[in-house]
Design an enzyme around this catalytic site. Sequence first.
Site, PDB file in Angstrom:
ATOM      1  N   LEU A 108      23.410 -13.967 -10.123  1.00 33.49           N
ATOM      2  CA  LEU A 108      23.865 -13.790 -11.505  1.00 33.49           C
ATOM      3  C   LEU A 108      22.704 -13.957 -12.539  1.00 33.49           C
ATOM      4  O   LEU A 108      21.720 -14.644 -11.983  1.00 33.49           O
ATOM      5  CB  LEU A 108      24.874 -14.692 -11.831  1.00 33.49           C
ATOM      6  CG  LEU A 108      26.189 -14.300 -10.970  1.00 33.49           C
ATOM      7  CD1 LEU A 108      27.260 -15.543 -11.390  1.00 33.49           C
ATOM      8  CD2 LEU A 108      26.793 -13.119 -11.463  1.00 33.49           C
ATOM      9  N   ASP A 109      22.337 -13.128 -13.684  1.00 35.20           N
ATOM     10  CA  ASP A 109      21.390 -13.389 -14.573  1.00 35.20           C
ATOM     11  C   ASP A 109      21.461 -14.770 -14.926  1.00 35.20           C
ATOM     12  O   ASP A 109      22.485 -15.609 -15.080  1.00 35.20           O
ATOM     13  CB  ASP A 109      21.450 -12.596 -15.826  1.00 35.20           C
ATOM     14  CG  ASP A 109      21.269 -11.118 -15.221  1.00 35.20           C
ATOM     15  OD1 ASP A 109      20.675 -10.921 -14.224  1.00 35.20           O
ATOM     16  OD2 ASP A 109      21.908 -10.114 -15.788  1.00 35.20           O
ATOM     17  N   GLN A 110      20.177 -15.447 -15.631  1.00 31.82           N
ATOM     18  CA  GLN A 110      20.461 -16.719 -16.116  1.00 31.82           C
ATOM     19  C   GLN A 110      21.390 -17.144 -17.203  1.00 31.82           C
ATOM     20  O   GLN A 110      21.987 -18.138 -17.053  1.00 31.82           O
ATOM     21  CB  GLN A 110      19.026 -17.187 -16.607  1.00 31.82           C
ATOM     22  CG  GLN A 110      18.357 -16.573 -17.542  1.00 31.82           C
ATOM     23  CD  GLN A 110      18.864 -17.176 -19.158  1.00 31.82           C
ATOM     24  OE1 GLN A 110      19.600 -18.193 -19.133  1.00 31.82           O
ATOM     25  NE2 GLN A 110      18.780 -16.502 -19.916  1.00 31.82           N
TER      26      GLN A 110
END
Length: 243
Positions: A108-110
């Site tokens: 997942l993106d930050q």
Amino acid sequence: MRHSLPMRLSDMLFTQGFGSRRECAGLVAAGRVQVLGTVVLEPLQEVAEEGLLFAVDDQPWTYQAQAVLMLHKPAGYECSRAPQNHPSVLSLLPPPLRQRGVQPVGRLDQDTTGLLLLTDQGQLIHRLTHPKHHVPKVYLAGTRHLVDEAQVAALLAGVVLHDDPQPVRAAACEAIGPQTLKLTLTDGRYHQVKRMVAAVGNRVESLHRESFGSLALPVDLAPGQWRWLDGAERLSLSPAAAA
Ligand code: URA
């Protein structure tokens, strides 16, 4: 149910990520390990590890042959062992889990929040992330602009992303608010939700994953908290993960 032969206590601790075999023997000899509520001082004592309740420095643990867990990922953490700009999600886990090589199942993106699975089982990661298995993931995307029917229709029909001429489509998509989309994706490309929404002329401002395969993020799992998957949950992901 799987039955296993008894294991030496220090070896059991080693499998659970408490250090080298020598360090684990040292933990036992130092009186830091309890089995079923009683301090055991003999590293070579045999234990029936399956389902075993033990404690290290008064921290309770249950023996897990395979580490399979869920984390409510907060924003501001990277899904990488070698993060660039933010701490790693692995820093939210106790050291024994990191020691036994637990890795995120996909990324997942930050700035994305929500359900992240982690495991020390490489084959399970492969099974759950390989595009051919089409594991559905459900996302809630808050958008900068109002969502309209044309955007929803285009996301369902398929949009072309710049790195692949093959269109990608949402398996399901609906507007659940003026600026909120609920999307189900069955592949897992880099920044896929953000790039798909951008391709239809809108922009993702917030992104949250509600579910992964058959598993939904439990309402009582607060951001930053993790828990083991139980046997039924592991079975629902993959029969091989239920052992
Ligand atoms: N799609 C994205 O764009 N970002 C994520 O974190 C997950 C899916």
